[in-house]
Design an enzyme around this catalytic site. Structure first.
Site, PDB file in Angstrom:
ATOM      1  N   ASP A 248       8.255 -20.580 137.842  1.00 32.00           N
ATOM      2  CA  ASP A 248       8.299 -21.846 137.111  1.00 32.00           C
ATOM      3  C   ASP A 248       8.530 -23.019 138.047  1.00 32.00           C
ATOM      4  O   ASP A 248       8.961 -22.850 139.195  1.00 32.00           O
ATOM      5  CB  ASP A 248       9.447 -21.819 136.087  1.00 32.00           C
ATOM      6  CG  ASP A 248       9.147 -20.911 134.908  1.00 32.00           C
ATOM      7  OD1 ASP A 248       7.979 -20.531 134.738  1.00 32.00           O
ATOM      8  OD2 ASP A 248      10.082 -20.598 134.164  1.00 32.00           O
ATOM      9  N   LYS A 270       5.924 -24.954 133.395  1.00 30.52           N
ATOM     10  CA  LYS A 270       5.697 -25.845 132.256  1.00 30.52           C
ATOM     11  C   LYS A 270       6.648 -27.026 132.383  1.00 30.52           C
ATOM     12  O   LYS A 270       7.792 -26.875 132.792  1.00 30.52           O
ATOM     13  CB  LYS A 270       5.950 -25.115 130.932  1.00 30.52           C
ATOM     14  CG  LYS A 270       5.099 -23.867 130.776  1.00 30.52           C
ATOM     15  CD  LYS A 270       5.556 -23.051 129.593  1.00 30.52           C
ATOM     16  CE  LYS A 270       4.733 -21.776 129.487  1.00 30.52           C
ATOM     17  NZ  LYS A 270       4.918 -20.888 130.645  1.00 30.52           N
ATOM     18  N   MET A 383      16.990 -29.482 128.378  1.00 28.35           N
ATOM     19  CA  MET A 383      15.743 -30.208 128.064  1.00 28.35           C
ATOM     20  C   MET A 383      15.984 -31.289 127.014  1.00 28.35           C
ATOM     21  O   MET A 383      15.198 -31.469 126.089  1.00 28.35           O
ATOM     22  CB  MET A 383      14.669 -29.217 127.590  1.00 28.35           C
ATOM     23  CG  MET A 383      14.303 -28.171 128.630  1.00 28.35           C
ATOM     24  SD  MET A 383      13.278 -26.824 127.999  1.00 28.35           S
ATOM     25  CE  MET A 383      14.509 -25.845 127.112  1.00 28.35           C
TER      26      MET A 383
END
Length: 484
Positions: A248, A270, A383
């Site tokens: 990632d 992502k 996030m």
């Protein structure tokens, strides 16, 4: 070559150790593990040696050294602080061609003790011929991290199966190929996980139906929050055995440097608002690579089971019959908050901590805002920077005090870490200033950053953001020490 490296069997051989202090105790412990018939000559014994003598583990001559004690001895170690005595012991032993080691005095050694990595029966010995013991110690520490503790178990099991494999394969080439596949395949993974019976079943199956095709497997590995020192020992060992690593964006460059040089590295990361690789595409890639017989590592920032979709990827592997294992990692909330000096729980401020994500699946369930707005708890929000305004508004509207302390930790655990502190009403503004990736911490524990932050340089290079009508928010930039 100053010394010829040899592994010598001392079992039932006479060994003399002169000295009874702490250094002598360390040597005695090593010698007794070999099964040597040990005699110690010393007026007094270290307390640990006294306890082992009471158990009858060695013979003790409670007096000073005499030359006749060398009769019939295979190896002698001098571990006293008397230089003249050590010199005398070496001279007398050397006349009799007895291997001698005088501790910390290389010129008086016909035999030396190397730095040892013990994975019995696998043994690794490192020596600098007495020139630099500290350097050999550092090398040993590096190798220790690379050699799994399960190596000894694997060697013992292989030893038991060796004759059966020889009977099954007449060709040396075939036997070598069989063991290479076993030591680099599912057999080794099962042993590393302590599944010994399953490991032997695996050998049984492969021996009964030998196939040159190697079965692929998947390892889901948590890389931690960024600092390569926080990668677990098992995580390091697994990524260095990988044929291909799917990683990632959150995996730091320093951790990727630890991946085996000849392994393929494929970014399937992502980012919020910019999904470079769809999850379905990643799932298909895992299946494709594993079916090619490759050892696939899915390397994820933090812990793969904390908002990392690790469970979804393992479900795909399970459905496809791909063997897999999980190596947990230090999740961002734990790592970043610790490096920011923010304890997630504290007897006076927070009796619980809740991990939540600010990036929920579309049409997913709404968060339980009334429960999250209660006091005496810490919220660690992953996030959450994009929706910081909504998070702040929801918490305040459901009863959380607008003056509740908050912290936004950007690039947590990394050299560029920044910690911005303020109140819940300022959460959106702080989030806009924080570097990515960022973790939001809501709760009274956030104010402890100013007392116990340890990773940042607190007295120098401190910047303050002051805006009209708002409290002072500080950003601390860490001191970076380059050891290269």
């Amino acid at each position: 070559m100053d010394y010829l490296p040899l592994f010598i069997e001392l079992k039932a051989r006479a060994v003399l150790l002169v000295g009874g202090g702490e250094i002598a105790y360390r040597k005695a412990d090593l010698l007794l593990r070999t099964g040597a018939e040990l005699t110690i000559v010393a007026p007094e014994l270290h307390v640990e040696l006294q306890q082992r003598h009471q158990k009858g583990e060695f013979k003790w001559l409670q007096e000073t050294f005499k030359t006749e004690y060398l009769d019939g001895v295979f190896l002698v170690i001098a571990a006293t602080d008397d230089h003249n005595l050590n010199q005398h012991i070496f001279s007398e032993a050397d006349k009799r061609a007895i291997l001698t080691n005088v501790v910390d005095n290389q010129p008086l050694c016909s035999a030396i003790f190397p730095s040892i990595i013990d994975r019995s029966p696998i043994m690794v010995a490192i020596s600098s011929a007495g020139k630099s013991p500290v350097l050999t110690k550092l090398l040993r520490e590096k190798l220790e991290s690379l050699l799994p503790f399960s190596l000894g178990t694997m060697a013992n099991i292989a030893g038991r199966w060796r004759e059966r494999v020889k009977q099954r394969f007449s060709s040396i080439h075939q036997r070598r190929h069989f063991w290479e596949k076993a030591f680099n395949g599912r057999f080794a993974t099962l042993i590393a996980n302590g599944q010994l019976q399953q490991a032997e079943d695996q050998l049984e199956q492969k021996l009964a139906k030998y196939d040159s095709h190697t079965q692929g497997e998947l390892a889901l590995v948590g890389a931690g929050p960024g600092d390569p020192g926080l990668l677990t020992l098992k995580g390091l060992q697994v990524i260095q055995q990988a044929d291909v690593v799917l990683y990632d964006h959150l995996v730091s460059a320093e951790i990727l440097e630890l991946v085996r040089r000849d392994a393929d590295k494929i970014c399937v990361g992502k980012r919020a608002g910019n999904h470079s690789v769809a999850q379905e595409e990643t799932n298909s890639l895992i299946v494709k690579l594993a079916n090619q017989g490759k050892k696939v590592v899915r390397l994820k920032g933090g812990d793969p089971f904390i908002f990392g979709r690790g469970g979804e990827e393992l479900q795909i592997a399970a459905a496809e019959g791909i063997p897999f294992q999980v190596v947990p990692g230090i999740t961002a909330a734990v790592g970043a908050s610790a490096y920011a000096g923010i304890p997630l729980t504290h007897r006076e401020h927070a009796q619980s901590v809740t991990f939540i994500t600010g990036h929920c699946r579309e049409n997913g369930s709404e968060l339980d805002w009334p429960a999250l707005a209660r006091g005496n708890q810490t919220l660690a929000i992953y996030m959450g920077t994009v929706k910081a305004a909504l998070i702040s508004q929801k918490l305040i509207s459901h009863g959380r005090d607008s003056n509740t302390p908050v912290a936004v930790i950007g690039c947590g655990t990394r050299p560029e870490q920044q910690v911005l502190t303020g109140t819940l009403s300022e959460l959106e503004r702080l989030s806009q200033k924080a570097p990515s990736p960022a973790l939001l911490v809501v709760g009274e524990v956030a104010q402890l950053h100013h007392q116990i932050a340890w990773f940042e340089q607190q007295s120098v290079d401190q910047t303050q953001f002051i805006e009209p009508g708002n409290a002072v928010t500080q950003v601390h930039r860490p001191a970076v020490i380059d050891l290269v």
